[in-house]
Design an enzyme around this catalytic site. Sequence first.
Site, PDB file in Angstrom:
ATOM      1  N   LYS A   1      -8.595   2.491   2.340  1.00 44.97           N
ATOM      2  CA  LYS A   1      -8.496   1.305   3.194  1.00 44.97           C
ATOM      3  C   LYS A   1      -9.886   0.856   3.671  1.00 44.97           C
ATOM      4  CE  LYS A   1      -4.050   0.156   3.742  1.00 44.97           C
ATOM      5  NZ  LYS A   1      -3.509  -1.208   3.700  1.00 44.97           N
TER       6      LYS A   1
ATOM      7  N   GLU B   1      -6.594   3.724  11.212  1.00 48.15           N
ATOM      8  CA  GLU B   1      -6.999   4.984  10.560  1.00 48.15           C
ATOM      9  C   GLU B   1      -8.470   4.935  10.148  1.00 48.15           C
ATOM     10  OE1 GLU B   1      -5.234   8.111   9.645  1.00 48.15           O
ATOM     11  OE2 GLU B   1      -4.323   7.291  11.442  1.00 48.15           O
TER      12      GLU B   1
ATOM     13  N   TYR C   1      -6.137   8.049   2.243  1.00 48.71           N
ATOM     14  CA  TYR C   1      -5.592   6.724   2.598  1.00 48.71           C
ATOM     15  C   TYR C   1      -6.643   5.915   3.358  1.00 48.71           C
ATOM     16  CZ  TYR C   1      -3.009   3.386   5.549  1.00 48.71           C
ATOM     17  OH  TYR C   1      -2.586   2.254   6.221  1.00 48.71           O
TER      18      TYR C   1
ATOM     19  N   ALA D   1       0.843  -1.198   0.000  1.00 51.27           N
ATOM     20  CA  ALA D   1       0.000   0.000   0.000  1.00 51.27           C
ATOM     21  C   ALA D   1       0.873   1.240   0.000  1.00 51.27           C
ATOM     22  CB  ALA D   1      -0.878   0.043   1.249  1.00 51.27           C
TER      23      ALA D   1
ATOM     24  N   THR E   1      -6.484  -0.996   9.033  1.00 51.69           N
ATOM     25  CA  THR E   1      -5.776  -0.013   9.859  1.00 51.69           C
ATOM     26  C   THR E   1      -6.682   0.719  10.844  1.00 51.69           C
ATOM     27  OG1 THR E   1      -4.748   2.187   9.718  1.00 51.69           O
ATOM     28  CG2 THR E   1      -6.029   1.518   7.822  1.00 51.69           C
TER      29      THR E   1
END
Length: 370
Positions: free
Chosen positions: A160, A134, A156, A87, A132
Amino acid sequence: MKTALVTGITGQDGSYLAEFLLKKGYTVHGIKRRASLFNTDRIDHLYQDPHVENRKLILHYGDMTDSMNLPRIIQEVQPDEIYNLAAMSHVHVSFETPEYVANADGTGTLRILEAVRLLNLVEKTKIYQASTSELYGKVQEIPQRETTPFYPRSPYAVAKMYAYWITVNYREAYNMFACNGILFNHESPVRGETFVTRKITRAASKIALGLQDKLFLGNLDAKRDWGHAKDYVKMMWMILQAPEPEDWVIATGKTTTVRDFVRMAFACAGIELEFKAVGVDEKGIVASCSNPLYQIPIGTEVVAVDPRYFRPTEVDLLLGDPTKAEQKLGWKREFELQDLVNEMMESDLKLMTKDVYLKDGGYKTMSYYE
Ligand code: NDP
Ligand code: GDR
């Protein structure tokens, strides 16, 4: 013995995972990108000459944005397990390259899942998706666990999020053994140099050796749940050995500010810092110095805030709850944050000491390489 395919093998996690799987007796295939310079530093110690018979580590050129080469590699390798780690993983950079990130991190995951389906490997191949923390983004619940709603805050994280849900969808639609590991931040001495922890340990080491004056950072108030990459790659493997495919939070259950990470790193080099003023004017000043390498006068400003490192939208607080992984899979961490900081500082001080020798010997001009 089993065969694994690791995308992103040249990255931090890919290198630790490859080492872990090779020790377990796996044959490991990795996908690397063609670059104009060598990009295999992190796995050079595992490299095996292609002329050796029965190699256990085999590298293939490929790219997550290439929908032709991924199925070809998967067909050739016939993996028992795929670890999709590749990634564009830098949150701040994703604001500069949003479409590329959607393609590599989001659609790239779809390419892997669809290749496994079309190649009739659903029964054979298990898939780990590198999800993640995130995804949690703007705080909805603390601590964050498998059931906490997502609120991504960067291109990002949005890419994801697509990867997370397409993995769940393929599991439910086609009965695939496909799992998300929702991993909170994890670091190591081979962490990429522009992530905040490594940026700090490199700079603290250079400052301690008199090679750099000051470290510029962005948001010092951000809080992260930092673990060690070694503990986390073990969990990636455990996730694929579980009886059922599920999604798992991997975290330490503790959170620390960037500012405190800075303090811890400098303290490892004998430099105690005091932070003064607030916001963009905040500065880290040397409060006491017992650094054996280079004497820095008390009051010297060695850390400063530079707004260029602020993100258009920030994730203020990450704190994960790893109870499910601990209870259902028996996952146990070996490293505390202080162990991690010590290890990173020890490694960077050693690296930077080499720079001092090269510089003193006239082989290296710092400004050229910085
Ligand atoms: P790194 O940035 O260190 O490594 C990323 C890897 O992906 C590198 O091997 C890189 O290749 C490769 N890559 C990037 N773009 C492509 C592409 N288009 N095609 C093929 N390969 C590509 O990340 P980490 O090892 O830290 O993280 C691994 C995964 O886990 C990533 O997906 C990341 O988003 C995710 N993650 C990481 C966390 C962390 O704290 N480390 C936490 C949660 C999730 P190259 O070496 O050529 O650049
Ligand atoms: P993160 O990691 O965005 O959490 O993503 P990073 O280390 O980049 O930032 C952590 C926090 O530190 C703040 N910060 C700075 N960050 C960087 N990079 N540089 C600075 O100068 C700086 N100053 C302050 C950031 O604003 C942020 O709040 C990492 C990546 O590995 C992702 O791929 C992964 O998904 C998540 O961790 C979990």
